[in-house]
Motif scaffolding. Structure first.
Motif, PDB file in Angstrom:
ATOM      1  N   THR A 132       0.622 -36.569 -44.364  1.00  5.89           N
ATOM      2  CA  THR A 132       0.890 -35.375 -43.558  1.00  5.89           C
ATOM      3  C   THR A 132       1.945 -34.502 -44.219  1.00  5.89           C
ATOM      4  OG1 THR A 132       0.299 -36.550 -41.534  1.00  5.89           O
ATOM      5  CG2 THR A 132       1.657 -34.573 -41.290  1.00  5.89           C
ATOM      6  N   MET A 133       3.025 -35.104 -44.677  1.00  7.83           N
ATOM      7  CA  MET A 133       4.093 -34.315 -45.299  1.00  7.83           C
ATOM      8  C   MET A 133       3.665 -33.764 -46.657  1.00  7.83           C
ATOM      9  SD  MET A 133       6.662 -33.841 -43.313  1.00  7.83           S
ATOM     10  CE  MET A 133       5.440 -33.584 -42.054  1.00  7.83           C
ATOM     11  N   GLY A 134       2.782 -34.475 -47.349  1.00 10.52           N
ATOM     12  CA  GLY A 134       2.264 -33.960 -48.618  1.00 10.52           C
ATOM     13  C   GLY A 134       1.373 -32.745 -48.424  1.00 10.52           C
ATOM     14  N   ASN A 135       0.758 -32.632 -47.263  1.00 13.60           N
ATOM     15  CA  ASN A 135      -0.092 -31.484 -46.945  1.00 13.60           C
ATOM     16  C   ASN A 135       0.663 -30.387 -46.199  1.00 13.60           C
ATOM     17  OD1 ASN A 135      -2.664 -31.903 -48.016  1.00 13.60           O
ATOM     18  ND2 ASN A 135      -3.159 -33.372 -46.421  1.00 13.60           N
ATOM     19  N   ALA A 136       1.871 -30.669 -45.767  1.00 16.24           N
ATOM     20  CA  ALA A 136       2.612 -29.720 -44.938  1.00 16.24           C
ATOM     21  C   ALA A 136       3.213 -28.597 -45.773  1.00 16.24           C
ATOM     22  CB  ALA A 136       3.735 -30.452 -44.189  1.00 16.24           C
ATOM     23  N   LEU A 137       3.496 -27.514 -45.100  1.00 14.55           N
ATOM     24  CA  LEU A 137       4.270 -26.426 -45.692  1.00 14.55           C
ATOM     25  C   LEU A 137       5.719 -26.603 -45.274  1.00 14.55           C
ATOM     26  CD1 LEU A 137       1.858 -23.470 -44.901  1.00 14.55           C
ATOM     27  CD2 LEU A 137       2.153 -24.659 -47.077  1.00 14.55           C
ATOM     28  N   VAL A 138       6.618 -26.067 -46.058  1.00 15.30           N
ATOM     29  CA  VAL A 138       8.039 -26.136 -45.724  1.00 15.30           C
ATOM     30  C   VAL A 138       8.278 -25.146 -44.584  1.00 15.30           C
ATOM     31  CG1 VAL A 138      10.393 -25.874 -46.582  1.00 15.30           C
ATOM     32  CG2 VAL A 138       8.602 -26.803 -48.081  1.00 15.30           C
ATOM     33  N   VAL A 139       8.596 -25.670 -43.407  1.00 16.51           N
ATOM     34  CA  VAL A 139       8.698 -24.866 -42.194  1.00 16.51           C
ATOM     35  C   VAL A 139       9.643 -23.682 -42.384  1.00 16.51           C
ATOM     36  CG1 VAL A 139       9.412 -24.887 -39.765  1.00 16.51           C
ATOM     37  CG2 VAL A 139       8.126 -26.818 -40.716  1.00 16.51           C
ATOM     38  N   ASN A 140      10.828 -23.918 -42.900  1.00 22.43           N
ATOM     39  CA  ASN A 140      11.787 -22.822 -43.035  1.00 22.43           C
ATOM     40  C   ASN A 140      11.324 -21.773 -44.036  1.00 22.43           C
ATOM     41  OD1 ASN A 140      13.285 -24.189 -41.176  1.00 22.43           O
ATOM     42  ND2 ASN A 140      14.994 -24.646 -42.530  1.00 22.43           N
ATOM     43  N   LEU A 141      10.578 -22.175 -45.049  1.00 21.64           N
ATOM     44  CA  LEU A 141      10.036 -21.218 -46.013  1.00 21.64           C
ATOM     45  C   LEU A 141       9.006 -20.320 -45.342  1.00 21.64           C
ATOM     46  CD1 LEU A 141       9.747 -20.102 -48.877  1.00 21.64           C
ATOM     47  CD2 LEU A 141       8.099 -21.928 -49.315  1.00 21.64           C
ATOM     48  N   VAL A 142       8.122 -20.909 -44.543  1.00 22.53           N
ATOM     49  CA  VAL A 142       7.121 -20.122 -43.819  1.00 22.53           C
ATOM     50  C   VAL A 142       7.822 -19.151 -42.868  1.00 22.53           C
ATOM     51  CG1 VAL A 142       5.194 -20.237 -42.182  1.00 22.53           C
ATOM     52  CG2 VAL A 142       5.364 -21.913 -44.041  1.00 22.53           C
ATOM     53  N   ARG A 143       8.850 -19.615 -42.184  1.00 23.57           N
ATOM     54  CA  ARG A 143       9.616 -18.749 -41.275  1.00 23.57           C
ATOM     55  C   ARG A 143      10.230 -17.582 -42.042  1.00 23.57           C
ATOM     56  NH1 ARG A 143      14.813 -21.285 -40.045  1.00 23.57           N
ATOM     57  NH2 ARG A 143      15.138 -20.423 -42.112  1.00 23.57           N
ATOM     58  N   ASP A 144      10.849 -17.870 -43.195  1.00 25.44           N
ATOM     59  CA  ASP A 144      11.494 -16.814 -43.975  1.00 25.44           C
ATOM     60  C   ASP A 144      10.479 -15.811 -44.513  1.00 25.44           C
ATOM     61  OD1 ASP A 144      13.871 -18.084 -43.414  1.00 25.44           O
ATOM     62  OD2 ASP A 144      14.142 -18.906 -45.434  1.00 25.44           O
ATOM     63  N   ILE A 145       9.308 -16.287 -44.927  1.00 25.06           N
ATOM     64  CA  ILE A 145       8.249 -15.370 -45.382  1.00 25.06           C
ATOM     65  C   ILE A 145       7.808 -14.491 -44.212  1.00 25.06           C
ATOM     66  CG2 ILE A 145       5.855 -15.241 -46.159  1.00 25.06           C
ATOM     67  CD1 ILE A 145       6.452 -17.759 -47.882  1.00 25.06           C
ATOM     68  N   GLY A 146       7.647 -15.096 -43.045  1.00 26.37           N
ATOM     69  CA  GLY A 146       7.274 -14.331 -41.852  1.00 26.37           C
ATOM     70  C   GLY A 146       8.285 -13.253 -41.525  1.00 26.37           C
ATOM     71  N   LYS A 147       9.566 -13.561 -41.654  1.00 26.74           N
ATOM     72  CA  LYS A 147      10.611 -12.561 -41.398  1.00 26.74           C
ATOM     73  C   LYS A 147      10.516 -11.405 -42.391  1.00 26.74           C
ATOM     74  CE  LYS A 147      14.151 -15.452 -39.224  1.00 26.74           C
ATOM     75  NZ  LYS A 147      15.521 -15.998 -39.364  1.00 26.74           N
ATOM     76  N   GLU A 148      10.254 -11.721 -43.652  1.00 28.58           N
ATOM     77  CA  GLU A 148      10.142 -10.663 -44.670  1.00 28.58           C
ATOM     78  C   GLU A 148       8.907  -9.802 -44.415  1.00 28.58           C
ATOM     79  OE1 GLU A 148      12.369  -9.728 -46.942  1.00 28.58           O
ATOM     80  OE2 GLU A 148      13.688 -11.301 -46.182  1.00 28.58           O
ATOM     81  N   ILE A 149       7.796 -10.424 -44.018  1.00 29.84           N
ATOM     82  CA  ILE A 149       6.592  -9.656 -43.689  1.00 29.84           C
ATOM     83  C   ILE A 149       6.880  -8.751 -42.503  1.00 29.84           C
ATOM     84  CG2 ILE A 149       4.241  -9.821 -42.768  1.00 29.84           C
ATOM     85  CD1 ILE A 149       3.923 -12.375 -44.514  1.00 29.84           C
ATOM     86  N   ASP A 150       7.576  -9.289 -41.504  1.00 25.52           N
ATOM     87  CA  ASP A 150       7.940  -8.508 -40.326  1.00 25.52           C
ATOM     88  C   ASP A 150       8.773  -7.286 -40.728  1.00 25.52           C
ATOM     89  OD1 ASP A 150       8.043  -8.228 -37.363  1.00 25.52           O
ATOM     90  OD2 ASP A 150      10.198  -8.545 -37.699  1.00 25.52           O
ATOM     91  N   LYS A 151       9.732  -7.464 -41.632  1.00 26.19           N
ATOM     92  CA  LYS A 151      10.547  -6.331 -42.097  1.00 26.19           C
ATOM     93  C   LYS A 151       9.690  -5.268 -42.763  1.00 26.19           C
ATOM     94  CE  LYS A 151      14.696  -9.043 -43.059  1.00 26.19           C
ATOM     95  NZ  LYS A 151      15.551  -9.573 -44.156  1.00 26.19           N
ATOM     96  N   LEU A 152       8.745  -5.713 -43.599  1.00 24.83           N
ATOM     97  CA  LEU A 152       7.871  -4.769 -44.289  1.00 24.83           C
ATOM     98  C   LEU A 152       6.988  -4.010 -43.320  1.00 24.83           C
ATOM     99  CD1 LEU A 152       6.806  -6.962 -47.337  1.00 24.83           C
ATOM    100  CD2 LEU A 152       8.428  -5.054 -47.338  1.00 24.83           C
ATOM    101  N   VAL A 153       6.449  -4.719 -42.322  1.00 27.17           N
ATOM    102  CA  VAL A 153       5.600  -4.071 -41.335  1.00 27.17           C
ATOM    103  C   VAL A 153       6.395  -3.042 -40.552  1.00 27.17           C
ATOM    104  CG1 VAL A 153       4.272  -4.469 -39.209  1.00 27.17           C
ATOM    105  CG2 VAL A 153       3.960  -5.979 -41.184  1.00 27.17           C
ATOM    106  N   ARG A 154       7.619  -3.377 -40.213  1.00 26.38           N
ATOM    107  CA  ARG A 154       8.467  -2.442 -39.462  1.00 26.38           C
ATOM    108  C   ARG A 154       8.793  -1.189 -40.279  1.00 26.38           C
ATOM    109  NH1 ARG A 154      10.849  -4.356 -34.798  1.00 26.38           N
ATOM    110  NH2 ARG A 154      10.438  -6.532 -34.336  1.00 26.38           N
ATOM    111  N   GLN A 155       8.791  -1.325 -41.614  1.00 27.14           N
ATOM    112  CA  GLN A 155       9.078  -0.171 -42.472  1.00 27.14           C
ATOM    113  C   GLN A 155       7.877   0.759 -42.619  1.00 27.14           C
ATOM    114  OE1 GLN A 155      10.476  -1.793 -46.167  1.00 27.14           O
ATOM    115  NE2 GLN A 155      12.315  -2.648 -45.257  1.00 27.14           N
ATOM    116  N   GLU A 156       6.700   0.283 -42.305  1.00 29.14           N
ATOM    117  CA  GLU A 156       5.489   1.104 -42.426  1.00 29.14           C
ATOM    118  C   GLU A 156       5.521   2.193 -41.360  1.00 29.14           C
ATOM    119  OE1 GLU A 156       2.632   1.202 -44.408  1.00 29.14           O
ATOM    120  OE2 GLU A 156       3.864  -0.031 -45.720  1.00 29.14           O
ATOM    121  N   SER A 157       5.294   3.407 -41.755  1.00 27.85           N
ATOM    122  CA  SER A 157       5.346   4.519 -40.801  1.00 27.85           C
ATOM    123  C   SER A 157       3.974   4.879 -40.240  1.00 27.85           C
ATOM    124  CB  SER A 157       5.956   5.745 -41.475  1.00 27.85           C
ATOM    125  OG  SER A 157       5.174   6.106 -42.596  1.00 27.85           O
TER     126      SER A 157
END
Length: 173
Positions: A132-157
């Motif tokens: 399971t852990m070998g197939n898992a994603l690093v939770v905090n990394l996914v969260r941080d990527i999501g935050k960066e995507i959210d910032k980019l989306v918010r910048q779109e006019s």
């Protein structure tokens, strides 16, 4: 769109920060044949191979891997066979009892930023926990990527259907 992702404000987590010293589980320890096999697998090699049809030869090899894994560096990517004698399995020198050993299921959970015991369920073997852990994603990394995507989306006019209340702020387990 031209954008630059922000730099993480967090410091890197090293492998040593998730290691529980003096692990008493002797099934994780590497001694004698298991230790020799692991050292051999982690050392690099070069060889000449012949094609299946036998019509040409080629060089094949793999570079050496750190042995044991440094506790001062971040952990490498985990694999589903993390608990086996494999070139890709992490090997550490336990800082408490100075035994070479494999990672425990709890340590693999922490590398992926899951809570300790997250995969410890009734009728779930340690082998399944490692898988399971070998197939898992690093939770905090996914969260941080999501935050960066959210910032980019918010910048779109030019977005017309964006919900500003859907921000990725926190991941709860």
């Amino acid at each position: 769109m031209n954008c630059k992702l922000g730099q993480s404000k967090k410091t890197q987590t090293n492998l040593g920060s998730v290691i529980l010293p003096n692990n008493p589980d002797k099934s994780l320890w590497l001694r004698d044949e298991r230790l020799a096999k692991m050292k051999q697998m982690k050392s690099g090699f070069q060889m000449t191979k012949t094609s299946r049809r036998g019509d040409y030869t080629y060089r094949y090899g793999m570079g050496n891997m750190r042995f044991p894994d440094s506790l001062e560096l971040p952990a490498r990517t985990m694999v589903t066979s993390e608990h086996t004698i494999s070139r890709m399995s992490h090997v550490i020198l336990d800082p408490g009892n100075h035994e070479y050993r494999l990672l425990s299921p709890e340590e693999t959970e922490q590398i992926n930023t899951f809570p300790v015991g997250w995969t410890e369920l009734e009728d779930v073997s340690n082998s399944q926990r490692y898988f399971t852990m070998g197939n898992a994603l690093v939770v905090n990394l996914v969260r941080d990527i999501g935050k960066e995507i959210d910032k980019l989306v918010r910048q779109e006019s030019n977005l017309t259907k964006f919900n500003p209340n859907s921000a990725v702020e926190n991941v709860e387990h």
